[in-house]
Design a protein around this motif. Sequence first.
Motif, PDB file in Angstrom:
ATOM      1  N   MET A 167      14.024  13.490  -1.493  1.00  0.00           N
ATOM      2  CA  MET A 167      13.657  12.358  -0.658  1.00  0.00           C
ATOM      3  C   MET A 167      13.432  12.777   0.786  1.00  0.00           C
ATOM      4  O   MET A 167      12.556  12.303   1.478  1.00  0.00           O
ATOM      5  N   GLY A 197      10.944   1.584  -0.371  1.00  0.00           N
ATOM      6  CA  GLY A 197      10.963   2.948  -0.865  1.00  0.00           C
ATOM      7  C   GLY A 197       9.816   3.768  -0.310  1.00  0.00           C
ATOM      8  O   GLY A 197       9.986   4.934   0.064  1.00  0.00           O
ATOM      9  N   GLU A 244      15.365   7.022  -9.725  1.00  0.00           N
ATOM     10  CA  GLU A 244      14.190   7.533 -10.425  1.00  0.00           C
ATOM     11  C   GLU A 244      13.486   6.450 -11.239  1.00  0.00           C
ATOM     12  O   GLU A 244      12.248   6.401 -11.300  1.00  0.00           O
ATOM     13  N   GLN A 250      11.107   4.279  -8.899  1.00  0.00           N
ATOM     14  CA  GLN A 250      10.150   4.889  -7.985  1.00  0.00           C
ATOM     15  C   GLN A 250       8.713   4.468  -8.258  1.00  0.00           C
ATOM     16  O   GLN A 250       7.849   4.587  -7.387  1.00  0.00           O
ATOM     17  N   GLN A 280       6.990   1.989  -5.745  1.00  0.00           N
ATOM     18  CA  GLN A 280       6.401   2.361  -4.479  1.00  0.00           C
ATOM     19  C   GLN A 280       5.006   2.965  -4.629  1.00  0.00           C
ATOM     20  O   GLN A 280       4.414   3.401  -3.642  1.00  0.00           O
TER      21      GLN A 280
END
Length: 247
Positions: A1, A77, A86, A89, A92
């Motif tokens: 990240m 995000g 995870e 995700q 985003q």
Amino acid sequence: METLDTGLWQQLVAWLHGMGIHLGSGVVNEVGSQVGSGVADVAAKLDMPSLLALAAALGWASGFRLYAVVFLVGGSGAMGWLPLPEGLQVLQHPGMLAASGFMLFMEFFADKVPGLDSLWDMLNSVIRIPAGAALAAGALGADGSTMALVGALLGGGLAATSQAAKTTTRAAINTSPEPFSNIGMSLLEDGMVVGAVWLATNHPVAFGILLVIAVVLMWIVTWMLFKFLRAVFRRMSALFSSAPKEA
């Protein structure tokens, strides 16, 4: 990240250079390291209580505003404000943000028109509960299928609770001819979604306590309003059945 967010910062610097605004390399490195450090600090807070709170918030808020939840979490995000698990995700992704943003725009206005809000509610009720279950499962499912199932049950149950409370409340409000109560309730729901996501990601224990209180109150309100709506429908049926018939 941290690497992802540093890359976003470098893209921002490149864009500023294209606009003719130049930053020294020392400033770029210093700010970039601070951004990456800040994201790393936030990511470290996503322990199991935080993930449970996030999963519960996603499920509960989906019963009110599914598209707002998807857009808010996905946008946070993408901006690096919230390190997503995870399983979340995908929210985003630019395509997902565009789709959820469009649906959020549509829902924001449809939900504030008397009558149309109940129709919108009915059309979207088939997706809110399974979507709430899927979002909660995505938040908890990184460590195995068991936690994903726990998340699905948690998110689906909370989404069903908030969906039932929303539907019965709106049906009762729509018995009033003035539109201001609809607008006020809709704005309140907008604020509750934003507040739930923020509180769950920043103060998970406080969110958990408030969520238990909110769920109990929703059960009580749903039961009371359901009885109220049944009485209204009975009075309306009696009124129409006793109306004089034309010869």
